[in-house]
Design a protein around this motif. Structure first.
Motif, PDB file in Angstrom:
ATOM      1  N   GLY A   1      -3.932  -8.296   5.736  1.00 53.70           N
ATOM      2  CA  GLY A   1      -3.567  -6.953   5.295  1.00 53.70           C
ATOM      3  C   GLY A   1      -3.649  -6.859   3.792  1.00 53.70           C
ATOM      4  N   ALA A   2      -3.907  -5.677   3.286  1.00 51.46           N
ATOM      5  CA  ALA A   2      -3.928  -5.452   1.837  1.00 51.46           C
ATOM      6  C   ALA A   2      -3.679  -3.977   1.574  1.00 51.46           C
ATOM      7  CB  ALA A   2      -5.260  -5.882   1.240  1.00 51.46           C
ATOM      8  N   TYR A   3      -2.716  -3.699   0.728  1.00 57.28           N
ATOM      9  CA  TYR A   3      -2.373  -2.322   0.380  1.00 57.28           C
ATOM     10  C   TYR A   3      -2.275  -2.236  -1.137  1.00 57.28           C
ATOM     11  CZ  TYR A   3      -1.340  -1.721   5.311  1.00 57.28           C
ATOM     12  OH  TYR A   3      -1.446  -1.669   6.676  1.00 57.28           O
TER      13      TYR A   3
ATOM     14  N   VAL B   1      -0.837  12.413  -6.835  1.00 55.63           N
ATOM     15  CA  VAL B   1       0.216  11.527  -6.336  1.00 55.63           C
ATOM     16  C   VAL B   1      -0.208  10.062  -6.502  1.00 55.63           C
ATOM     17  CG1 VAL B   1       1.030  13.246  -4.692  1.00 55.63           C
ATOM     18  CG2 VAL B   1      -0.656  11.561  -3.961  1.00 55.63           C
ATOM     19  N   LYS B   2       0.655   9.152  -6.041  1.00 54.03           N
ATOM     20  CA  LYS B   2       0.347   7.717  -6.088  1.00 54.03           C
ATOM     21  C   LYS B   2       0.206   7.199  -4.660  1.00 54.03           C
ATOM     22  CE  LYS B   2       1.025   7.728 -10.544  1.00 54.03           C
ATOM     23  NZ  LYS B   2      -0.132   7.799 -11.438  1.00 54.03           N
ATOM     24  N   PRO B   3      -0.912   7.509  -3.998  1.00 51.52           N
ATOM     25  CA  PRO B   3      -1.041   7.108  -2.601  1.00 51.52           C
ATOM     26  C   PRO B   3      -1.167   5.599  -2.453  1.00 51.52           C
ATOM     27  CG  PRO B   3      -3.131   7.897  -3.411  1.00 51.52           C
ATOM     28  CD  PRO B   3      -2.140   8.135  -4.508  1.00 51.52           C
ATOM     29  N   VAL B   4      -0.705   5.115  -1.314  1.00 49.51           N
ATOM     30  CA  VAL B   4      -0.979   3.730  -0.927  1.00 49.51           C
ATOM     31  C   VAL B   4      -2.324   3.736  -0.212  1.00 49.51           C
ATOM     32  CG1 VAL B   4      -0.214   1.794   0.484  1.00 49.51           C
ATOM     33  CG2 VAL B   4       1.477   3.193  -0.727  1.00 49.51           C
ATOM     34  N   LEU B   5      -3.223   2.886  -0.659  1.00 49.75           N
ATOM     35  CA  LEU B   5      -4.572   2.816  -0.091  1.00 49.75           C
ATOM     36  C   LEU B   5      -4.755   1.514   0.672  1.00 49.75           C
ATOM     37  CD1 LEU B   5      -6.514   3.936  -3.315  1.00 49.75           C
ATOM     38  CD2 LEU B   5      -5.838   5.401  -1.411  1.00 49.75           C
TER      39      LEU B   5
ATOM     40  N   LEU C   1       5.152   1.331  -4.475  1.00 51.37           N
ATOM     41  CA  LEU C   1       5.286  -0.124  -4.470  1.00 51.37           C
ATOM     42  C   LEU C   1       6.334  -0.568  -3.448  1.00 51.37           C
ATOM     43  CD1 LEU C   1       5.103  -0.923  -8.300  1.00 51.37           C
ATOM     44  CD2 LEU C   1       3.265  -1.020  -6.602  1.00 51.37           C
ATOM     45  N   ARG C   2       7.395   0.210  -3.327  1.00 52.22           N
ATOM     46  CA  ARG C   2       8.434  -0.115  -2.344  1.00 52.22           C
ATOM     47  C   ARG C   2       7.863  -0.026  -0.929  1.00 52.22           C
ATOM     48  NH1 ARG C   2      12.862   3.601  -3.416  1.00 52.22           N
ATOM     49  NH2 ARG C   2      12.980   2.503  -5.402  1.00 52.22           N
ATOM     50  N   ARG C   3       6.980   0.941  -0.713  1.00 51.84           N
ATOM     51  CA  ARG C   3       6.351   1.072   0.615  1.00 51.84           C
ATOM     52  C   ARG C   3       5.475  -0.138   0.921  1.00 51.84           C
ATOM     53  NH1 ARG C   3       6.212   1.353   5.439  1.00 51.84           N
ATOM     54  NH2 ARG C   3       4.856   2.782   6.586  1.00 51.84           N
TER      55      ARG C   3
ATOM     56  N   LEU D   1       5.644  -2.854   4.085  1.00 52.16           N
ATOM     57  CA  LEU D   1       4.495  -3.253   4.900  1.00 52.16           C
ATOM     58  C   LEU D   1       4.346  -4.772   4.938  1.00 52.16           C
ATOM     59  CD1 LEU D   1       2.122  -0.456   3.616  1.00 52.16           C
ATOM     60  CD2 LEU D   1       2.938  -0.679   5.975  1.00 52.16           C
ATOM     61  N   LEU D   2       4.602  -5.427   3.810  1.00 49.49           N
ATOM     62  CA  LEU D   2       4.575  -6.890   3.782  1.00 49.49           C
ATOM     63  C   LEU D   2       5.648  -7.458   4.703  1.00 49.49           C
ATOM     64  CD1 LEU D   2       3.775  -9.682   2.673  1.00 49.49           C
ATOM     65  CD2 LEU D   2       5.284  -9.242   0.716  1.00 49.49           C
TER      66      LEU D   2
END
Length: 280
Positions: free
Chosen positions: A155-157, A185-189, A209-211, A215-216
């Motif tokens: 996984g990688a975000y 915005v600051k989307p997670v990709l 970053l918290r999201r 996920l980790l």
């Protein structure tokens, strides 16, 4: 059977890692205002970000010429029987197809290309897994089967400061970038089907970053012990601090610090942060 491991510069392996495991590297190039540079060979990540910050011209990236692969494979044919060539996602670069094409052009050595379907340090994790298996005497078939078996655990975000770089570089469609005002915005990709797509829209960098941290944690719960990497675009201090926090929270995870070099940095821009992981 002697097996050689080849990758490209976007795995961003250290010189020590490449030397330790005898990994051969083909560089991609970045086209800047003052010339074309092979990353990891002719320009460092910090030099790249310094040049881009003071330039009015948006950098461009170039995959390696097929001839570079042919030249390397022919050289390797003198000492090896087979090659495993592991590259960044075929959905964002023609590097993988270049390796396949070159493999069909050379004689005296069998080339098996592997599409990591990702890039940067997670791509490098595959490379190191393969190299370690070569040391243990595994066959090409066994190595490829192992890489495919651990693919579901990868996984990688990542979080970028400015989506305009990805959009301008053609690595994120205008439609994807503009849905819901993503440019603001600051989307997670993440990668899906070999290409970069938004995972979630998040308003602030801190929450994004918290999201990724969540996920980790979910991946650890699902897959058990992981190896992980924190990756940054010229914001090493922030990345190192984040990694320190993650290590304290997840002591069973093996963390390392890595970076987005010139080619990937072209598309993500300065200030990007990411976490990638793979089952140990």
């Amino acid at each position: 059977m002697k097996i050689a491991i080849v990758t490209d510069s976007t795995a961003y392996l250290t010189e020590e890692e490449r030397s330790r495991y005898n990994i051969h590297m083909i560089p991609l190039s970045v086209n800047l205002e003052d010339g074309i540079y092979e990353e990891e060979v002719e320009i460092t990540a910090s030099e790249f970000y310094d040049k881009v910050r003071n330039s009015k011209v948006f950098p461009k990236t170039t995959q390696p010429p097929v001839g570079k692969f042919v030249e390397l494979f022919e050289q390797l044919a003198k000492d090896y029987d087979e090659v495993i060539s592991i590259h960044l996602s075929s959905g964002i670069s023609g590097t993988f197809s270049g390796a396949v094409q070159a493999g069909n052009m050379v004689e005296g050595i069998k080339v098996t290309a592997f599409d990591s379907e990702i890039a940067c340090s997670p791509q490098g994790m595959y490379v190191l897994e393969a190299a370690k298996m070569v040391e243990q005497g595994a066959t090409v078939e066994e190595i490829i089967a192992h890489l495919e078996s651990i693919r579901p655990t990868l996984g990688a975000y990542f979080v970028v400061d400015d989506l305009a770089h990805l959009q301008r570089g053609g690595r994120l469609s205008a439609a994807a970038a503009l849905i819901g005002g993503l440019l603001q915005v600051k989307p997670v990709l993440h990668f899906v089907d070999k290409v970069i797509v938004p995972f979630e829209k998040i308003r602030t960098r801190k929450k994004a970053l918290r999201r990724v941290e969540e996920l980790l944690a979910q991946a650890i719960e699902q897959h058990g012990d992981l190896q992980a990497t924190v990756i940054h675009s010229n914001c090493e201090e922030e990345a190192a601090e984040w990694m320190k926090q993650l290590q304290a929270t997840h002591p069973n995870v093996s963390f390392k610090l890595s970076y987005f070099g010139p080619v990937i940095g072209t598309h993500l821009g300065e200030g990007a942060l990411a976490v990638g992981w793979l089952k140990k």
